[in-house]
Design an enzyme around this catalytic site. Structure first.
Site, short mmCIF file in Angstrom:
data_model
loop_
_atom_site.label_atom_id
_atom_site.label_comp_id
_atom_site.label_asym_id
_atom_site.label_seq_id
_atom_site.Cartn_x
_atom_site.Cartn_y
_atom_site.Cartn_z
N TYR A 124 0.82 -1.22 0.00
CA TYR A 124 0.00 0.00 0.00
C TYR A 124 0.85 1.27 0.00
O TYR A 124 0.32 2.37 0.10
CB TYR A 124 -0.92 0.03 1.23
CG TYR A 124 -2.15 -0.84 1.11
CD1 TYR A 124 -2.11 -2.04 0.42
CD2 TYR A 124 -3.34 -0.47 1.71
CE1 TYR A 124 -3.23 -2.85 0.32
CE2 TYR A 124 -4.46 -1.27 1.61
CZ TYR A 124 -4.40 -2.46 0.92
OH TYR A 124 -5.51 -3.25 0.83
N LYS A 191 3.52 -13.94 5.81
CA LYS A 191 3.67 -14.99 4.80
C LYS A 191 5.19 -15.17 4.60
O LYS A 191 5.71 -15.11 3.48
CB LYS A 191 2.95 -14.55 3.51
CG LYS A 191 2.85 -15.61 2.44
CD LYS A 191 1.75 -16.61 2.66
CE LYS A 191 1.84 -17.72 1.63
NZ LYS A 191 0.95 -18.85 1.87
N ASP A 225 -2.64 -17.29 5.29
CA ASP A 225 -3.71 -18.14 4.72
C ASP A 225 -4.28 -19.07 5.79
O ASP A 225 -5.49 -19.23 5.93
CB ASP A 225 -3.25 -18.91 3.47
CG ASP A 225 -1.82 -19.39 3.56
OD1 ASP A 225 -1.13 -19.06 4.53
OD2 ASP A 225 -1.37 -20.13 2.65
N ASP A 249 -5.70 -5.26 6.12
CA ASP A 249 -6.90 -4.77 5.45
C ASP A 249 -7.85 -5.94 5.17
O ASP A 249 -9.05 -5.89 5.46
CB ASP A 249 -6.48 -4.08 4.14
CG ASP A 249 -7.60 -3.23 3.57
OD1 ASP A 249 -8.61 -3.02 4.27
OD2 ASP A 249 -7.46 -2.77 2.43
#
Ligand code: NAD
Length: 359
Positions: A124, A191, A225, A249
């Site tokens: 972002y 991740k 995930d 987000d």
């Protein structure tokens, strides 16, 4: 003395939910001197740009602001005003509480989570290079020279910067809040198995900061995930989540789903001195001007604003009034009814009026 607060009504349904919020805050008796500023579409019409220095100066002066959602064109046009506000004011911490409210229809009962999202870095950051530009060609050539992995010629590129300083400050913020709110555990979400350098750095920073709170607040980490599945299947195992910007987000919206509606999910953005409060949801433009959407997310954002202004008693009364109206389930908007077409659903202002009556 009245508190000075910058009020940004925003786009779409923003003016409706912020009017409802203003009415509820005023019903608590707390004196606020609202400095109303235009952002988004109205600002474009008046000043030719969606965010002006007038707005930034007002927020810097008052140090406290509350806003409605602002529309961002998808895949083209100007960059998100929300992202610009967070970056320009260095509002590095986005706090999104996700609590179960009795009376709401939720897939899971008793959700009680605090989400701490880094607000200024990651994908972002706004560092992007479009397909077929000289910039993307130069960047591609550099990457292809430095890396064994090649970037295809017909690519656009977005950069994901994650810094040590940015990661440590959001994790420290999350732990400090966990202590202040007497929470039990912080989970760092990442991740790092795939993005070993950027997310790997975030995870290492989180592990290092966590050591300072050993014995006070538990710490663990989870791959994003897996986190999505865990939040749906084993929500009760989690307490506070700290995440880089993009995952924060996405997970916030997932958690808004777990508590029943985006319409009841509040949010706040904090810097070292400034705080900006806002609902998690967007401008829901298809409902603009219809007095239809749920004002609760913005009203609950103002509860956090009142706490920030040290108006704890008023904040508690307003929070309890929202709880009472949700529990009662009569004077609520369409999204909280079992059948979304239920004709007994009330409008935005009517729900706010019902909340005011319970304060
Ligand atoms: P959205 O949050 O506006 O809408 C998603 C869904 O949730 C829609 O079905 C909508 O009707 C529903 N919804 C949203 N708010 C609700 C409320 N208060 N009560 C009841 N239902 C509600 O998301 P979107 O459609 O992806 O985005 C619309 C616009 O908002 C886009 O321009 C987007 O960029 C912008 N946006 C702004 C912010 C912000 O200002 N912080 C956040 C997210 C999206």
């Amino acid at each position: 003395m009245a508190h000075k607060v910058t009020l940004l009504p925003g786009d779409g349904t923003g003016p409706e939910v912020t009017s409802a919020m203003k009415m509820c805050v005023e019903a608590t008796g707390v004196k606020i001197d609202w400095e109303v500023c235009e952002v988004g579409e109205k600002s474009i019409v008046k000043y030719g740009q969606p965010l002006t220095d007038i707005v930034l100066e007002s927020i810097r002066r008052n140090k406290c602001a509350i806003k409605g959602p602002i529309t961002t064109p998808i895949g083209k046009g100007f960059r998100s005003v929300n992202v610009q506000l967070r970056q320009s004011l260095d509002l590095f911490a986005c706090v999104r509480p996700c609590f179960y409210y009795e009376g709401t229809k939720t897939p899971i009962k008793n959700v009680n989570l605090m989400i701490f999202r880094e607000n200024t870095e990651d994908l972002y950051a706004g560092i992007e290079f479009d397909i077929n530009t000289p910039e993307v060609a130069r960047l591609r050539a550099l990457i292809n020279e430095m890396s064994p992995k090649k970037v295809k010629e017909d690519s656009a590129i977005s950069i994901k910067p994650i810094s040590m300083s940015g990661s440590k400050r959001i994790v420290k913020f999350a732990f400090d809040w966990a202590v202040k709110l007497e929470r039990r555990k912080v989970t760092a979400v990442h991740k790092a198995n795939i993005m070993k350098f950027s997310d790997g750095l975030f995870l290492r920073c989180a592990q290092e900061v966590a050591k300072q709170y050993a014995g006070k607040i538990e710490f663990n980490d989870c791959i994003v995930d897996n986190m999505c599945m865990q939040l749906v299947q084993s929500t009760h195992l989690y307490d506070c989540l700290v995440l880089p910007n993009l995952y924060g987000d996405i997970i916030s919206d997932l958690c808004a789903g777990l508590v029943g509606s985006l319409g009841i999910a509040p949010g706040a953005n904090y810097g070292d001195e400034i705080a900006l409060f806002e609902p998690v949801h967007g401008s829901a433009p298809k409902y603009a001007g219809q007095n239809k959407v749920n004002p609760t997310a913005t009203i609950l954002s103002s509860v956090w604003m009142l706490r920030h202004l040290k108006e704890e008693a008023a904040a508690t009364r307003l929070d309890n009034a929202v709880r009472a109206v949700l529990k009662d389930g009569k004077h609520v908007t369409y999204d909280l009814k079992a059948d979304r077409n239920d004709p007994s659903a009330v409008g935005t202002m009517q729900m706010a009026e019902a909340i005011c009556k319970k304060i």
